[in-house]
Design a protein around this motif. Sequence first.
Motif, PDB file in Angstrom:
ATOM      1  N   GLN A 176      74.329  22.139  22.607  1.00 38.42           N
ATOM      2  CA  GLN A 176      73.592  21.918  23.840  1.00 38.42           C
ATOM      3  C   GLN A 176      72.818  23.155  24.294  1.00 38.42           C
ATOM      4  O   GLN A 176      72.243  23.154  25.366  1.00 38.42           O
ATOM      5  CB  GLN A 176      74.552  21.487  24.952  1.00 38.42           C
ATOM      6  N   SER A 177      72.838  24.220  23.510  1.00 36.28           N
ATOM      7  CA  SER A 177      72.205  25.459  23.948  1.00 36.28           C
ATOM      8  C   SER A 177      70.823  25.649  23.334  1.00 36.28           C
ATOM      9  O   SER A 177      70.348  26.766  23.178  1.00 36.28           O
ATOM     10  CB  SER A 177      73.087  26.658  23.575  1.00 36.28           C
ATOM     11  N   THR A 178      70.142  24.567  22.967  1.00 36.60           N
ATOM     12  CA  THR A 178      68.836  24.677  22.327  1.00 36.60           C
ATOM     13  C   THR A 178      67.689  24.585  23.325  1.00 36.60           C
ATOM     14  O   THR A 178      66.530  24.610  22.936  1.00 36.60           O
ATOM     15  CB  THR A 178      68.662  23.580  21.264  1.00 36.60           C
ATOM     16  N   GLY A 179      67.979  24.474  24.616  1.00 38.84           N
ATOM     17  CA  GLY A 179      66.930  24.391  25.623  1.00 38.84           C
ATOM     18  C   GLY A 179      66.320  25.755  25.896  1.00 38.84           C
ATOM     19  O   GLY A 179      66.902  26.797  25.613  1.00 38.84           O
ATOM     20  N   LEU A 180      65.136  25.738  26.502  1.00 40.35           N
ATOM     21  CA  LEU A 180      64.471  26.975  26.868  1.00 40.35           C
ATOM     22  C   LEU A 180      65.064  27.518  28.160  1.00 40.35           C
ATOM     23  O   LEU A 180      65.495  26.765  29.033  1.00 40.35           O
ATOM     24  CB  LEU A 180      62.967  26.738  27.027  1.00 40.35           C
ATOM     25  N   THR A 181      65.046  28.840  28.290  1.00 39.37           N
ATOM     26  CA  THR A 181      65.685  29.496  29.432  1.00 39.37           C
ATOM     27  C   THR A 181      64.701  30.434  30.118  1.00 39.37           C
ATOM     28  O   THR A 181      64.000  31.194  29.447  1.00 39.37           O
ATOM     29  CB  THR A 181      66.912  30.297  28.978  1.00 39.37           C
ATOM     30  N   ASN A 182      64.650  30.390  31.448  1.00 38.98           N
ATOM     31  CA  ASN A 182      63.817  31.326  32.193  1.00 38.98           C
ATOM     32  C   ASN A 182      64.452  32.709  32.202  1.00 38.98           C
ATOM     33  O   ASN A 182      65.671  32.848  32.144  1.00 38.98           O
ATOM     34  CB  ASN A 182      63.652  30.855  33.637  1.00 38.98           C
ATOM     35  N   ASN A 183      63.614  33.728  32.320  1.00 39.11           N
ATOM     36  CA  ASN A 183      64.116  35.072  32.581  1.00 39.11           C
ATOM     37  C   ASN A 183      63.439  35.598  33.836  1.00 39.11           C
ATOM     38  O   ASN A 183      62.473  35.020  34.333  1.00 39.11           O
ATOM     39  CB  ASN A 183      63.860  36.011  31.398  1.00 39.11           C
ATOM     40  N   THR A 184      63.940  36.682  34.377  1.00 40.32           N
ATOM     41  CA  THR A 184      63.365  37.242  35.589  1.00 40.32           C
ATOM     42  C   THR A 184      62.080  37.986  35.249  1.00 40.32           C
ATOM     43  O   THR A 184      62.112  38.961  34.506  1.00 40.32           O
ATOM     44  CB  THR A 184      64.355  38.215  36.252  1.00 40.32           C
ATOM     45  N   THR A 186      58.475  40.259  35.899  1.00 37.53           N
ATOM     46  CA  THR A 186      58.115  41.438  36.697  1.00 37.53           C
ATOM     47  C   THR A 186      57.103  41.076  37.773  1.00 37.53           C
ATOM     48  O   THR A 186      56.894  41.837  38.713  1.00 37.53           O
ATOM     49  CB  THR A 186      57.540  42.536  35.796  1.00 37.53           C
ATOM     50  N   SER A 187      56.437  39.929  37.647  1.00 34.55           N
ATOM     51  CA  SER A 187      55.496  39.475  38.677  1.00 34.55           C
ATOM     52  C   SER A 187      55.293  37.975  38.514  1.00 34.55           C
ATOM     53  O   SER A 187      55.444  37.428  37.424  1.00 34.55           O
ATOM     54  CB  SER A 187      54.149  40.197  38.564  1.00 34.55           C
ATOM     55  N   GLY A 188      54.950  37.326  39.608  1.00 35.96           N
ATOM     56  CA  GLY A 188      54.681  35.896  39.553  1.00 35.96           C
ATOM     57  C   GLY A 188      55.934  35.093  39.250  1.00 35.96           C
ATOM     58  O   GLY A 188      57.061  35.519  39.466  1.00 35.96           O
ATOM     59  N   ALA A 189      55.711  33.903  38.718  1.00 37.59           N
ATOM     60  CA  ALA A 189      56.817  33.012  38.375  1.00 37.59           C
ATOM     61  C   ALA A 189      57.058  33.053  36.881  1.00 37.59           C
ATOM     62  O   ALA A 189      56.144  33.292  36.090  1.00 37.59           O
ATOM     63  CB  ALA A 189      56.507  31.594  38.823  1.00 37.59           C
ATOM     64  N   SER A 190      58.294  32.821  36.483  1.00 43.60           N
ATOM     65  CA  SER A 190      58.629  32.882  35.064  1.00 43.60           C
ATOM     66  C   SER A 190      58.436  31.528  34.407  1.00 43.60           C
ATOM     67  O   SER A 190      58.399  30.492  35.062  1.00 43.60           O
ATOM     68  CB  SER A 190      60.076  33.329  34.883  1.00 43.60           C
ATOM     69  N   THR A 191      58.306  31.561  33.112  1.00 43.15           N
ATOM     70  CA  THR A 191      58.238  30.345  32.298  1.00 43.15           C
ATOM     71  C   THR A 191      59.319  30.427  31.240  1.00 43.15           C
ATOM     72  O   THR A 191      59.805  31.518  30.915  1.00 43.15           O
ATOM     73  CB  THR A 191      56.865  30.217  31.612  1.00 43.15           C
ATOM     74  N   PRO A 192      59.749  29.277  30.685  1.00 47.48           N
ATOM     75  CA  PRO A 192      60.759  29.324  29.627  1.00 47.48           C
ATOM     76  C   PRO A 192      60.298  30.214  28.475  1.00 47.48           C
ATOM     77  O   PRO A 192      59.170  30.108  28.002  1.00 47.48           O
ATOM     78  CB  PRO A 192      60.888  27.869  29.200  1.00 47.48           C
ATOM     79  N   THR A 193      61.179  31.108  28.036  1.00 53.36           N
ATOM     80  CA  THR A 193      60.758  32.108  27.066  1.00 53.36           C
ATOM     81  C   THR A 193      61.606  32.162  25.810  1.00 53.36           C
ATOM     82  O   THR A 193      61.181  32.772  24.840  1.00 53.36           O
ATOM     83  CB  THR A 193      60.794  33.511  27.702  1.00 53.36           C
ATOM     84  N   SER A 194      62.787  31.599  25.802  1.00 60.79           N
ATOM     85  CA  SER A 194      63.621  31.729  24.605  1.00 60.79           C
ATOM     86  C   SER A 194      64.476  30.492  24.402  1.00 60.79           C
ATOM     87  O   SER A 194      64.839  29.813  25.354  1.00 60.79           O
ATOM     88  CB  SER A 194      64.535  32.962  24.702  1.00 60.79           C
ATOM     89  N   GLY A 386      73.509  46.830  42.266  1.00 60.49           N
ATOM     90  CA  GLY A 386      72.429  47.627  42.830  1.00 60.49           C
ATOM     91  C   GLY A 386      71.597  46.868  43.845  1.00 60.49           C
ATOM     92  O   GLY A 386      71.792  45.679  44.112  1.00 60.49           O
ATOM     93  N   ALA A 387      70.612  47.590  44.409  1.00 59.03           N
ATOM     94  CA  ALA A 387      69.752  47.028  45.453  1.00 59.03           C
ATOM     95  C   ALA A 387      68.761  46.037  44.866  1.00 59.03           C
ATOM     96  O   ALA A 387      68.435  46.059  43.680  1.00 59.03           O
ATOM     97  CB  ALA A 387      69.014  48.157  46.172  1.00 59.03           C
ATOM     98  N   ASN A 388      68.258  45.155  45.749  1.00 54.51           N
ATOM     99  CA  ASN A 388      67.237  44.164  45.422  1.00 54.51           C
ATOM    100  C   ASN A 388      67.711  43.208  44.326  1.00 54.51           C
ATOM    101  O   ASN A 388      66.990  42.909  43.385  1.00 54.51           O
ATOM    102  CB  ASN A 388      65.928  44.849  45.005  1.00 54.51           C
ATOM    103  N   ALA A 389      68.954  42.738  44.474  1.00 49.47           N
ATOM    104  CA  ALA A 389      69.487  41.754  43.528  1.00 49.47           C
ATOM    105  C   ALA A 389      68.655  40.489  43.572  1.00 49.47           C
ATOM    106  O   ALA A 389      68.143  40.094  44.621  1.00 49.47           O
ATOM    107  CB  ALA A 389      70.938  41.446  43.873  1.00 49.47           C
ATOM    108  N   THR A 390      68.514  39.844  42.430  1.00 51.03           N
ATOM    109  CA  THR A 390      67.686  38.649  42.353  1.00 51.03           C
ATOM    110  C   THR A 390      68.330  37.613  41.456  1.00 51.03           C
ATOM    111  O   THR A 390      69.412  37.844  40.897  1.00 51.03           O
ATOM    112  CB  THR A 390      66.276  39.014  41.833  1.00 51.03           C
ATOM    113  N   VAL A 391      67.683  36.480  41.335  1.00 49.58           N
ATOM    114  CA  VAL A 391      68.172  35.425  40.460  1.00 49.58           C
ATOM    115  C   VAL A 391      67.143  35.180  39.371  1.00 49.58           C
ATOM    116  O   VAL A 391      65.949  35.459  39.531  1.00 49.58           O
ATOM    117  CB  VAL A 391      68.454  34.110  41.227  1.00 49.58           C
ATOM    118  N   VAL A 392      67.624  34.668  38.255  1.00 45.84           N
ATOM    119  CA  VAL A 392      66.750  34.392  37.116  1.00 45.84           C
ATOM    120  C   VAL A 392      65.631  33.438  37.542  1.00 45.84           C
ATOM    121  O   VAL A 392      65.878  32.416  38.182  1.00 45.84           O
ATOM    122  CB  VAL A 392      67.575  33.805  35.959  1.00 45.84           C
ATOM    123  N   GLY A 393      64.392  33.799  37.175  1.00 46.26           N
ATOM    124  CA  GLY A 393      63.245  32.982  37.519  1.00 46.26           C
ATOM    125  C   GLY A 393      62.471  33.482  38.712  1.00 46.26           C
ATOM    126  O   GLY A 393      61.374  32.995  38.996  1.00 46.26           O
TER     127      GLY A 393
END
Length: 519
Positions: A176-184, A186-194, A386-393
Amino acid sequence: MRCLRATMCSGVLAASLILTMDLQIATAGSATNGPLLGRTPTVVAQRADDTSSSTQGSGRELPPGGMAIEDLLLQKGTITMDEWIQIRAEQEYRAADQSRRLDSIEDWKYKTELLPILRDKVNFGLNALQFLYGHLDAHVPEGRSQDSFSVRRSELIFWGKISDYIPRWHALFEMQSTGLTNNTPTSGASTPTSATFFRETYIDVRPVQSWAPNLNMIRLGIFRMPFGIFTETSGGLRDVISSPYLTSVGGGGGPGQNAKGTGGAIDFIQERDYFVDVRGKIANRLEYVVGVMNNNNFQANGLVSTTSGLGGANQPKAYYTRVRLCGNDVSFVSVTTIQGESNNAGTLINGRGKGAFDRYAIDFRYASKILPGFMAQGEYWQGHDGANATVVGTAANGACQVTAVCGGSGAPGMHRRTWYVLAKYLITDGPLQNFEPTFMYEQFDPNTSMSNDLYTRTIVGLTYYFENFPPKVQSKLQFNYEFRHHSGLGTGPGTPAFDSRSDPFAQNAFFVQFQVRFM
């Protein structure tokens, strides 16, 4: 004088018979591992004929092949008929018990012969195949149901031994791990990359045979975190259905990230990573692991450039060590620490900021010999993000807390804490044989300097084992009911609004899971 000699001869003969009997009885007793009325009878050469008419001192013809000592003693009048009956009854009981033990051994031998042994260059098995039903009490969007069916895990495992210097290679594939995954980004919105097909793959190297087990092996690859209990335990061997809040909590349709560091998904400890470590055992009691990890999710493998070798997987490294004191094969206490840095740009881990990164933990497991079948375990973890924690995507880049400049959540650095305790009892006989009641309680505090943000959960479970030969074979049916509670998103000015009705971590849940595992 002649009478005196006759009397002495009779006494010597009787003493010799008794001494011979005691020696033979002691020898038989030591062979059968148990006393009988203070003595164990010898093995019957041939069962005597009907002795109901035998009386003390009466003569009797010997059956062909001789007779047992107790028959001879009865014939000579040394023992009574009641004693003779007790001896024979005990003999029959021991014969039946020995036959039962032999049958049990043969049954165990037959079953274990079906299990593969790590001796071939290639082996394969089913690490876990799980079918899951779930019901969540939380409010769901229009068009969706609170009930769901899913295949929780569908994992194939391959392993083998190349030589004494490479005692194990290992690969685990998750269907079930063959889907694409977003990453965080550096700017804008992310797209599936791997996209990934494998979950784990590693090689064990034993460079110097004579150093084992003090320096047992060097392990390189992607595998489960080599510290703690839950993170290192395969999903096919876990005692509850849900993963602990230690690995992931928050998000999932609930409130998003915020400047207090209490919202969104938080991966306090990722389950897998890239590792290189050294493992060993000292004095057969003290196990240790020392290594370095990439400190990013294993899926970042798909982001590495094939030419430069740089990419999303090239995160600041973290160093870790675990020391585990073993009381016996299954009881232990461990201390773990992780030290390094984290980055919120290009990461595949939720809830990490930019800056110093540390984790401290203590865990234990106790399996009782006084109450066989009972087991308890627990873990306590704390650490800084650390500071400015974020979520994937969500775009993030740097530690500044001005979201217009660096993106992210704008949250300051924070100290997090989590712990749980789990207990279970496997019933091994009676009408409830193979049932195992389980209890677990846990807490997760995303920001210890703030109140009203605590996650708590109580899990009450019941497992029935169709087959239970861990870690090789398990076929089981699990029922779990989870009492969940989420206090809120914190206190003070600027605290986001919180609606528990839409937060799945604030609503109770019920799960039923059937699993098959064979290796």
